[in-house]
Motif scaffolding. Sequence first.
Motif, PDB file in Angstrom:
ATOM      1  N   SER A  27       0.847  -1.192   0.000  1.00 11.34           N
ATOM      2  CA  SER A  27       0.000   0.000   0.000  1.00 11.34           C
ATOM      3  C   SER A  27       0.883   1.244   0.000  1.00 11.34           C
ATOM      4  N   PRO A  28       0.304   2.391  -0.342  1.00  6.44           N
ATOM      5  CA  PRO A  28       1.098   3.632  -0.339  1.00  6.44           C
ATOM      6  C   PRO A  28       1.782   3.904   1.007  1.00  6.44           C
ATOM      7  N   LYS A  29       1.123   3.541   2.121  1.00  4.03           N
ATOM      8  CA  LYS A  29       1.728   3.749   3.445  1.00  4.03           C
ATOM      9  C   LYS A  29       2.672   2.620   3.839  1.00  4.03           C
ATOM     10  N   GLY A  30       2.615   1.501   3.116  1.00  7.20           N
ATOM     11  CA  GLY A  30       3.482   0.368   3.408  1.00  7.20           C
ATOM     12  C   GLY A  30       3.007  -0.526   4.540  1.00  7.20           C
ATOM     13  N   ASP A  31       1.797  -0.288   5.045  1.00  2.59           N
ATOM     14  CA  ASP A  31       1.309  -1.082   6.172  1.00  2.59           C
ATOM     15  C   ASP A  31       0.481  -2.294   5.740  1.00  2.59           C
ATOM     16  N   MET A  32       0.108  -2.358   4.462  1.00  2.00           N
ATOM     17  CA  MET A  32      -0.693  -3.464   3.940  1.00  2.00           C
ATOM     18  C   MET A  32      -0.091  -3.932   2.619  1.00  2.00           C
ATOM     19  N   ILE A  33      -0.442  -5.147   2.256  1.00  2.00           N
ATOM     20  CA  ILE A  33      -0.015  -5.737   0.986  1.00  2.00           C
ATOM     21  C   ILE A  33      -1.259  -6.348   0.346  1.00  2.00           C
ATOM     22  N   VAL A  34      -1.373  -6.211  -0.963  1.00  6.06           N
ATOM     23  CA  VAL A  34      -2.438  -6.905  -1.680  1.00  6.06           C
ATOM     24  C   VAL A  34      -1.799  -7.760  -2.759  1.00  6.06           C
ATOM     25  N   THR A  35      -2.405  -8.895  -3.000  1.00  8.21           N
ATOM     26  CA  THR A  35      -1.985  -9.761  -4.094  1.00  8.21           C
ATOM     27  C   THR A  35      -3.234 -10.375  -4.712  1.00  8.21           C
ATOM     28  N   ALA A  36      -3.134 -10.764  -5.974  1.00 11.86           N
ATOM     29  CA  ALA A  36      -4.244 -11.418  -6.668  1.00 11.86           C
ATOM     30  C   ALA A  36      -3.819 -12.848  -6.971  1.00 11.86           C
ATOM     31  N   ASN A  61       0.809 -11.691   6.962  1.00  8.17           N
ATOM     32  CA  ASN A  61      -0.325 -12.424   7.533  1.00  8.17           C
ATOM     33  C   ASN A  61      -1.605 -12.039   6.807  1.00  8.17           C
ATOM     34  N   THR A  62      -2.375 -13.030   6.362  1.00  6.04           N
ATOM     35  CA  THR A  62      -3.619 -12.772   5.634  1.00  6.04           C
ATOM     36  C   THR A  62      -4.671 -12.182   6.567  1.00  6.04           C
ATOM     37  N   LEU A  63      -5.247 -11.060   6.136  1.00  7.76           N
ATOM     38  CA  LEU A  63      -6.296 -10.386   6.900  1.00  7.76           C
ATOM     39  C   LEU A  63      -7.673 -10.621   6.290  1.00  7.76           C
ATOM     40  N   GLY A 105     -10.405  -5.320   6.035  1.00  8.58           N
ATOM     41  CA  GLY A 105     -11.191  -6.059   5.062  1.00  8.58           C
ATOM     42  C   GLY A 105     -11.498  -5.208   3.847  1.00  8.58           C
ATOM     43  N   PHE A 106     -12.113  -5.809   2.841  1.00  7.32           N
ATOM     44  CA  PHE A 106     -12.458  -5.124   1.602  1.00  7.32           C
ATOM     45  C   PHE A 106     -13.922  -4.701   1.605  1.00  7.32           C
ATOM     46  N   THR A 107     -14.187  -3.473   1.144  1.00  8.07           N
ATOM     47  CA  THR A 107     -15.547  -2.985   0.924  1.00  8.07           C
ATOM     48  C   THR A 107     -15.585  -2.384  -0.481  1.00  8.07           C
ATOM     49  N   GLN A 108     -16.454  -2.915  -1.344  1.00  6.97           N
ATOM     50  CA  GLN A 108     -16.517  -2.411  -2.711  1.00  6.97           C
ATOM     51  C   GLN A 108     -16.998  -0.963  -2.695  1.00  6.97           C
ATOM     52  N   VAL A 109     -16.371  -0.134  -3.532  1.00 10.19           N
ATOM     53  CA  VAL A 109     -16.725   1.281  -3.604  1.00 10.19           C
ATOM     54  C   VAL A 109     -17.189   1.632  -5.018  1.00 10.19           C
ATOM     55  N   MET A 110     -17.933   2.712  -5.108  1.00 12.10           N
ATOM     56  CA  MET A 110     -18.396   3.216  -6.398  1.00 12.10           C
ATOM     57  C   MET A 110     -17.198   3.729  -7.196  1.00 12.10           C
ATOM     58  N   LEU A 111     -17.272   3.534  -8.495  1.00 14.73           N
ATOM     59  CA  LEU A 111     -16.203   4.015  -9.364  1.00 14.73           C
ATOM     60  C   LEU A 111     -16.381   5.497  -9.639  1.00 14.73           C
ATOM     61  N   ASN A 112     -15.260   6.158  -9.881  1.00 16.33           N
ATOM     62  CA  ASN A 112     -15.265   7.563 -10.280  1.00 16.33           C
ATOM     63  C   ASN A 112     -14.170   7.737 -11.332  1.00 16.33           C
ATOM     64  N   PRO A 113     -14.089   8.885 -11.968  1.00 13.66           N
ATOM     65  CA  PRO A 113     -13.092   9.073 -13.026  1.00 13.66           C
ATOM     66  C   PRO A 113     -11.642   8.852 -12.555  1.00 13.66           C
ATOM     67  N   GLU A 114     -11.330   9.220 -11.328  1.00 10.09           N
ATOM     68  CA  GLU A 114      -9.975   9.033 -10.804  1.00 10.09           C
ATOM     69  C   GLU A 114      -9.630   7.539 -10.692  1.00 10.09           C
ATOM     70  N   ILE A 115     -10.586   6.741 -10.212  1.00  9.37           N
ATOM     71  CA  ILE A 115     -10.365   5.292 -10.102  1.00  9.37           C
ATOM     72  C   ILE A 115     -10.246   4.671 -11.495  1.00  9.37           C
TER      73      ILE A 115
END
Length: 128
Positions: A27-36, A61-63, A105-115
């Motif tokens: 993540s930008p702050k370096g406190d989390m990691i995401v992988t697919a 550790n998986t969250l 955890g993950f929460t789906q968010v609405m898309l916007n032009p920036e995303i």
Amino acid sequence: MNKYAAYIFLLLAGCSPATSRMDRIPSPKGDMIVTAVPNDSKADPTKYRCLQLVLMDHTGNTLSTIQTGASDGQKWAVGWMKTGSIVVLQSSDIGTQAYAVESNGFTQVMLNPEIEARATELKRSKYE
């Protein structure tokens, strides 16, 4: 000649997708990691080989894990927004999805032009 065939087989098997390391994207702050990772469970055939996003803390550790519905067989890219805690997935079969990381955890968010722009950037940097 058999010695060379065995060597080539071992070399190719070591490079197969099943043994390759998945990208761990901090993540930008370096406190989390995401992988697919592709879902290898055959319990639900409709989700087999669909991408799961895995959220980890900085130690690995998986969250949380979420099933995206994006096929691993299609072109896709994943990454974080440049600031904040939103993960963006762009897939050629399901389009763009975005998830805020809240309470580990993950929460789906609405898309916007920036995303959408970030999704295009992620896919372009992976495939062009």
